[in-house]
Design an enzyme around this catalytic site. Structure first.
Site, PDB file in Angstrom:
ATOM      1  N   THR A 100       0.873  -1.176   0.000  1.00 56.95           N
ATOM      2  CA  THR A 100       0.000   0.000   0.000  1.00 56.95           C
ATOM      3  C   THR A 100       0.909   1.224   0.000  1.00 56.95           C
ATOM      4  O   THR A 100       1.633   1.459   0.972  1.00 56.95           O
ATOM      5  CB  THR A 100      -0.883   0.025   1.269  1.00 56.95           C
ATOM      6  OG1 THR A 100      -1.630  -1.189   1.313  1.00 56.95           O
ATOM      7  CG2 THR A 100      -1.842   1.210   1.233  1.00 56.95           C
ATOM      8  N   LYS A 175      -7.918   1.457  -2.986  1.00 56.99           N
ATOM      9  CA  LYS A 175      -7.542   0.949  -1.654  1.00 56.99           C
ATOM     10  C   LYS A 175      -7.673   2.048  -0.589  1.00 56.99           C
ATOM     11  O   LYS A 175      -8.246   1.833   0.477  1.00 56.99           O
ATOM     12  CB  LYS A 175      -6.094   0.434  -1.733  1.00 56.99           C
ATOM     13  CG  LYS A 175      -5.376   0.248  -0.429  1.00 56.99           C
ATOM     14  CD  LYS A 175      -5.733  -1.040   0.254  1.00 56.99           C
ATOM     15  CE  LYS A 175      -5.091  -1.109   1.645  1.00 56.99           C
ATOM     16  NZ  LYS A 175      -5.568  -2.200   2.435  1.00 56.99           N
ATOM     17  N   LYS A 250      -1.086   5.441   8.619  1.00 55.62           N
ATOM     18  CA  LYS A 250      -0.357   5.524   7.339  1.00 55.62           C
ATOM     19  C   LYS A 250      -1.344   5.619   6.168  1.00 55.62           C
ATOM     20  O   LYS A 250      -1.208   6.473   5.292  1.00 55.62           O
ATOM     21  CB  LYS A 250       0.525   4.272   7.183  1.00 55.62           C
ATOM     22  CG  LYS A 250       1.159   4.140   5.806  1.00 55.62           C
ATOM     23  CD  LYS A 250       1.702   2.724   5.559  1.00 55.62           C
ATOM     24  CE  LYS A 250       1.738   2.429   4.078  1.00 55.62           C
ATOM     25  NZ  LYS A 250       2.064   1.071   3.722  1.00 55.62           N
TER      26      LYS A 250
HETATM   27  P1  NAD Z   1       5.986  -6.028   7.332  1.00 56.33           P
HETATM   28  O1  NAD Z   1       6.788  -4.931   7.938  1.00 56.33           O
HETATM   29  O2  NAD Z   1       5.625  -7.207   8.160  1.00 56.33           O
HETATM   30  O3  NAD Z   1       6.742  -6.591   6.022  1.00 56.33           O
HETATM   31  C1  NAD Z   1       7.500  -5.813   5.158  1.00 56.33           C
HETATM   32  C2  NAD Z   1       8.783  -6.579   4.886  1.00 56.33           C
HETATM   33  O4  NAD Z   1       9.551  -5.873   3.909  1.00 56.33           O
HETATM   34  C3  NAD Z   1       9.674  -6.693   6.132  1.00 56.33           C
HETATM   35  O5  NAD Z   1       9.874  -8.070   6.414  1.00 56.33           O
HETATM   36  C4  NAD Z   1      10.963  -5.991   5.731  1.00 56.33           C
HETATM   37  O6  NAD Z   1      12.133  -6.597   6.257  1.00 56.33           O
HETATM   38  C5  NAD Z   1      10.905  -6.097   4.217  1.00 56.33           C
HETATM   39  N1  NAD Z   1      11.744  -5.136   3.514  1.00 56.33           N
HETATM   40  C6  NAD Z   1      11.800  -3.783   3.686  1.00 56.33           C
HETATM   41  N2  NAD Z   1      12.702  -3.244   2.821  1.00 56.33           N
HETATM   42  C7  NAD Z   1      13.191  -4.274   2.092  1.00 56.33           C
HETATM   43  C8  NAD Z   1      14.149  -4.372   1.039  1.00 56.33           C
HETATM   44  N3  NAD Z   1      14.791  -3.289   0.577  1.00 56.33           N
HETATM   45  N4  NAD Z   1      14.429  -5.584   0.528  1.00 56.33           N
HETATM   46  C9  NAD Z   1      13.803  -6.697   0.999  1.00 56.33           C
HETATM   47  N5  NAD Z   1      12.876  -6.672   1.993  1.00 56.33           N
HETATM   48  C10 NAD Z   1      12.597  -5.478   2.530  1.00 56.33           C
HETATM   49  O7  NAD Z   1       4.688  -5.328   6.734  1.00 56.33           O
HETATM   50  P2  NAD Z   1       3.317  -6.050   6.293  1.00 56.33           P
HETATM   51  O8  NAD Z   1       2.359  -6.027   7.427  1.00 56.33           O
HETATM   52  O9  NAD Z   1       3.658  -7.337   5.616  1.00 56.33           O
HETATM   53  O10 NAD Z   1       2.775  -4.983   5.210  1.00 56.33           O
HETATM   54  C11 NAD Z   1       3.336  -4.910   3.912  1.00 56.33           C
HETATM   55  C12 NAD Z   1       2.482  -3.984   3.083  1.00 56.33           C
HETATM   56  O11 NAD Z   1       1.131  -4.476   3.042  1.00 56.33           O
HETATM   57  C13 NAD Z   1       2.399  -2.558   3.630  1.00 56.33           C
HETATM   58  O12 NAD Z   1       2.444  -1.661   2.535  1.00 56.33           O
HETATM   59  C14 NAD Z   1       1.050  -2.524   4.342  1.00 56.33           C
HETATM   60  O13 NAD Z   1       0.483  -1.218   4.387  1.00 56.33           O
HETATM   61  C15 NAD Z   1       0.237  -3.444   3.455  1.00 56.33           C
HETATM   62  N6  NAD Z   1      -0.911  -4.080   4.125  1.00 56.33           N
HETATM   63  C16 NAD Z   1      -0.752  -4.635   5.366  1.00 56.33           C
HETATM   64  C17 NAD Z   1      -1.860  -5.229   5.986  1.00 56.33           C
HETATM   65  C18 NAD Z   1      -1.728  -5.853   7.361  1.00 56.33           C
HETATM   66  O14 NAD Z   1      -2.770  -6.175   7.967  1.00 56.33           O
HETATM   67  N7  NAD Z   1      -0.516  -6.075   7.868  1.00 56.33           N
HETATM   68  C19 NAD Z   1      -3.119  -5.276   5.332  1.00 56.33           C
HETATM   69  C20 NAD Z   1      -3.228  -4.735   4.048  1.00 56.33           C
HETATM   70  C21 NAD Z   1      -2.098  -4.135   3.458  1.00 56.33           C
END
Ligand code: NAD
Length: 318
Positions: A100, A175, A250
């Protein structure tokens, strides 16, 4: 031949999404900066690459699931220390960003991909970690419809519903429109319960009225901010998320940015909701479910000098 997928970002959402692709027989090579995410991914049959660049080496499709727009753009473009994924992948590779991110960042990602000779979709999701694990996410997709058609089987593996919203940026726009409604309605529902509490209406009675009247909404009947009426809601479990307040803050900031970008600042409640969630997150509520915003309102109610409803007893009219 099996579609070879590079999956970058194996966190709360990306980890189970990549696992579902691997379980369905796709060849998935993953990378994440966090060692714990890599260990977890290995147990689901995902091949771990040395770096994001080496993960995309032989990929037909590159999926990213990253925290924010700057992570996506840095990986796509590269930095002083690392080559960009767009130039490292074979020409014509399909890039699908499921993070997102801001509409503007998403448009920039599409432009970078096109000028590097790559194809690109944005496909942000709703459904949370439970949906990612169960493979029941909803994808909101922006980009070319031919690329949407190619991505279809992959999205079907990770989700139960996919909506083609239009050209570049339209998926992110859909979204944040949805999440703006969610943030605002949770504030409205919480405000109503706090008012009811001040005026002496029991939460169960108030729920019974609102759930069956025009106040009915997802924030009330699926994620109710008071314990009791909806047993699965985070209010029954110390507000463990669920959907964390920091993520709601966010998304509401992204919605406010998009409103400013579209010349729609201060037309309604989106900006006010963003301010409230930012203050709640910064004040210590970041890791709590977004329904915990009700506690910020209760704190204000406690400051009120309202003495409570007077007690009225029945009188004998005879
Ligand atoms: P998260 O922090 O658990 O996962 C993100 C991952 O990206 C982390 O493991 C981090 O180490 C990795 N990362 C960051 N920079 C990196 C790079 N340069 N190379 C490789 N890996 C890298 O976050 P999440 O909860 O999985 O959310 C991910 C996305 O999904 C976000 O944009 C969030 O807004 C969206 N989202 C989350 C939810 C939820 O309920 N958690 C629901 C809908 C959408």
């Amino acid at each position: 031949m099996t579609t070879r997928i590079a999956f970058i970002g194996l966190g709360h959402m990306g980890g189970p999404m990549a696992a579902n692709l691997a379980n369905a027989g796709y060849e998935v090579t993953g990378f994440d900066l966090a060692a714990s995410s890599l260990d977890q991914a290995r147990t689901h049959g995902i091949k771990i690459a040395e770096s994001a660049v080496s993960a995309v080496d032989a990929a037909d499709v590159v999926i990213t699931m990253l925290p924010a727009g700057r992570h996506v753009l840095e990986l796509y473009k590269g930095t002083d220390d690392s080559r960009g994924l767009l130039s490292a992948a074979s020409p014509g590779t399909l890039f699908i960003d499921c993070s997102t991110i801001a509409v503007g960042d998403s448009l920039a990602a599409h432009e970078l991909a096109a000028s590097a000779g790559q194809r690109c979709l944005e496909a942000p999701v709703s459904g949370g970690v439970a949906g990612a694990t169960a493979g029941t996410l909803t994808f909101m997709v922006g980009g070319l419809d031919a690329d949407f058609a190619q991505a279809g089987p992959l999205l079907d593996t990770m989700g139960k519903r996919k909506v083609y919203c239009g050209g570049p940026g339209a998926g992110q726009a859909a979204k944040i429109c949805n999440n703006m409604i969610l943030g605002i309605t949770m504030i409205a529902v919480s405000e109503a319960f706090v008012l009811g509490e001040q005026l002496g209406v029991g939460n169960d009675a108030l729920f019974d009225v609102m759930a069956n009247a025009s106040g009915q909404c997802w924030a009330l009947t699926s994620n109710c901010p008071v314990p009791g009426p909806v047993p699965a809601s985070p209010a029954n479990h110390d507000f463990r998320p669920g959907f964390a307040s920091a993520l709601m803050a966010k998304d509401l900031d992204l919605a406010a940015d998009a409103q400013a970008y579209a010349g729609l600042q201060d037309v309604g409640l989106g900006g006010r909701a963003a301010d409230m969630y930012r203050a709640f997150s910064d004040g210590g509520g970041a890791e709590q479910d977004f329904s915990a915003i009700i506690n910020a309102m209760r704190a204000k109610a406690d400051e009120s000098d309202f003495a409570g409803q007077p007690t009225v007893t029945a009188t004998d009219a005879s």
